[in-house]
Write a protein that holds these residues in place. Structure first.
Motif, short mmCIF file in Angstrom:
data_model
loop_
_atom_site.label_atom_id
_atom_site.label_comp_id
_atom_site.label_asym_id
_atom_site.label_seq_id
_atom_site.Cartn_x
_atom_site.Cartn_y
_atom_site.Cartn_z
N ALA A 71 0.86 -1.18 0.00
CA ALA A 71 0.00 0.00 0.00
C ALA A 71 0.90 1.23 0.00
CB ALA A 71 -0.91 0.01 1.22
N ALA A 72 0.45 2.25 -0.64
CA ALA A 72 1.20 3.51 -0.65
C ALA A 72 0.83 4.32 0.58
CB ALA A 72 0.87 4.29 -1.92
N SER A 73 1.78 5.08 1.07
CA SER A 73 1.48 6.01 2.15
C SER A 73 0.83 7.24 1.53
CB SER A 73 2.77 6.39 2.89
OG SER A 73 2.48 7.29 3.92
N VAL A 74 -0.41 7.47 1.85
CA VAL A 74 -1.20 8.50 1.19
C VAL A 74 -1.60 9.62 2.15
CG1 VAL A 74 -2.07 7.09 -0.71
CG2 VAL A 74 -3.23 7.05 1.49
N ILE A 75 -0.73 9.96 3.07
CA ILE A 75 -1.03 11.03 4.03
C ILE A 75 -1.17 12.36 3.30
CG2 ILE A 75 -0.10 12.32 5.99
CD1 ILE A 75 1.19 9.68 6.91
N LEU A 76 -0.27 12.66 2.39
CA LEU A 76 -0.31 13.94 1.68
C LEU A 76 -1.53 14.08 0.77
CD1 LEU A 76 1.19 16.62 1.33
CD2 LEU A 76 2.42 15.56 -0.56
N PRO A 77 -1.85 13.09 -0.08
CA PRO A 77 -3.07 13.24 -0.89
C PRO A 77 -4.34 13.35 -0.06
CG PRO A 77 -1.68 11.54 -1.83
CD PRO A 77 -1.07 11.92 -0.51
N ILE A 78 -4.43 12.60 1.03
CA ILE A 78 -5.61 12.70 1.90
C ILE A 78 -5.69 14.09 2.51
CG2 ILE A 78 -6.60 11.90 4.08
CD1 ILE A 78 -5.71 9.08 3.32
N SER A 79 -4.55 14.64 2.91
CA SER A 79 -4.53 15.97 3.51
C SER A 79 -5.02 17.04 2.53
CB SER A 79 -3.11 16.31 3.98
OG SER A 79 -2.66 15.38 4.93
N VAL A 80 -4.53 16.98 1.30
CA VAL A 80 -4.95 17.97 0.30
C VAL A 80 -6.43 17.81 -0.04
CG1 VAL A 80 -4.63 18.67 -2.11
CG2 VAL A 80 -2.65 18.28 -0.66
N MET A 81 -6.90 16.57 -0.15
CA MET A 81 -8.32 16.37 -0.44
C MET A 81 -9.20 16.85 0.71
SD MET A 81 -8.52 12.83 -2.64
CE MET A 81 -7.34 11.86 -1.71
N LEU A 82 -8.77 16.63 1.95
CA LEU A 82 -9.54 17.11 3.09
C LEU A 82 -9.58 18.63 3.13
CD1 LEU A 82 -8.56 14.66 5.96
CD2 LEU A 82 -10.83 15.00 4.96
N ILE A 83 -8.49 19.29 2.79
CA ILE A 83 -8.50 20.75 2.72
C ILE A 83 -9.51 21.22 1.68
CG2 ILE A 83 -7.13 22.76 2.02
CD1 ILE A 83 -4.71 21.36 3.31
N LEU B 288 -6.82 -2.56 -2.89
CA LEU B 288 -7.57 -3.06 -1.73
C LEU B 288 -6.80 -2.84 -0.43
CD1 LEU B 288 -9.13 -6.37 -3.07
CD2 LEU B 288 -10.31 -4.25 -2.48
N THR B 289 -5.52 -3.13 -0.46
CA THR B 289 -4.68 -2.89 0.71
C THR B 289 -4.64 -1.40 1.04
OG1 THR B 289 -3.31 -4.76 0.03
CG2 THR B 289 -2.41 -3.30 1.70
N ASN B 290 -4.56 -0.60 0.00
CA ASN B 290 -4.51 0.85 0.17
C ASN B 290 -5.82 1.40 0.75
OD1 ASN B 290 -2.78 3.17 -0.35
ND2 ASN B 290 -4.51 3.83 -1.60
N LEU B 291 -6.95 0.80 0.40
CA LEU B 291 -8.23 1.26 0.95
C LEU B 291 -8.27 1.11 2.46
CD1 LEU B 291 -10.83 -0.03 -1.66
CD2 LEU B 291 -10.24 2.33 -1.15
N GLY B 292 -7.76 0.00 2.96
CA GLY B 292 -7.73 -0.20 4.41
C GLY B 292 -6.88 0.84 5.12
N TRP B 293 -5.69 1.09 4.58
CA TRP B 293 -4.82 2.09 5.20
C TRP B 293 -5.35 3.50 5.01
CZ3 TRP B 293 -1.69 1.41 8.95
CH2 TRP B 293 -1.12 0.16 9.16
#
Length: 179
Positions: free
Chosen positions: A38-50, A144-149
């Motif tokens: 799974a990719a670490s998607v902290i940055l994309p999630i942060s930008v989308m939440l903003i 699928l793995t990425n969805l869980g994380w």
């Protein structure tokens, strides 16, 4: 001090970028499921939440472009994947937020779709350039793995970015609106 308040989101995204790199380096063994990563998607999630929390500030799209350029140089050494995706994700999340109910679950669905598109977009670019040889099956299992994380990262980041985006909008001085 009001100048610093205008840049809180940019500083927060820089911290998110660093945390994303640290998570990729030190948590990669936990982000795996068998041979699927799974990719670490902290940055994309942060930008989308903003984008979901502050749908009227067009400056945040420019912030996403700048963050994408820095992230591309930081992660890949070339400009493209993060720059295009983060700007598009922020823009589309701002448009979706105008019609979406402002509830946790609706935003979770948008984030899950966005992170899935991010992983697929990265795979497509790497496959087209010849860097990756992963199959479609491997891509789907990684998604699928990425969805869980993504759910875990979303729950951890939701209130942080919600408060930052509402209390410290990028390049807007809220003191001018206060009595």
């Amino acid at each position: 001090m009001s100048i610093l308040r205008k840049w809180v989101l940019a500083i927060g995204l820089l911290i998110a970028l660093i945390l994303d790199g640290v998570a990729s380096l030190y948590l990669h063994q936990f982000l795996d499921y068998g041979s699927f990563n799974a990719a670490s998607v902290i940055l994309p999630i942060s930008v989308m939440l903003i984008g979901l929390f502050d749908d009227t500030n067009e400056n945040e799209i420019w912030l996403a472009i700048g963050t994408g350029i820095i992230a591309d140089i930081y992660f890949y050494g070339i400009i493209g994947i993060y720059t295009v995706f983060l700007a598009f994700a922020c823009w589309i999340c701002q448009r979706i937020a105008r019609f979406l109910p402002e509830v946790f679950w609706a935003r979770l669905i948008v984030i899950l779709l966005g992170t899935t598109l991010f992983v697929g977009y990265g795979w497509f670019i790497f496959k087209a350039v010849g860097i990756s040889t992963a199959s479609i099956h491997a891509l789907l299992m990684c998604m699928l793995t990425n969805l869980g994380w993504s759910i875990v990262f979303f729950i951890l980041l939701y209130w942080i970015w919600g408060n930052l985006a509402q209390d410290y909008p990028f390049l807007i001085d809220l003191n001018a609106y206060r009595v």
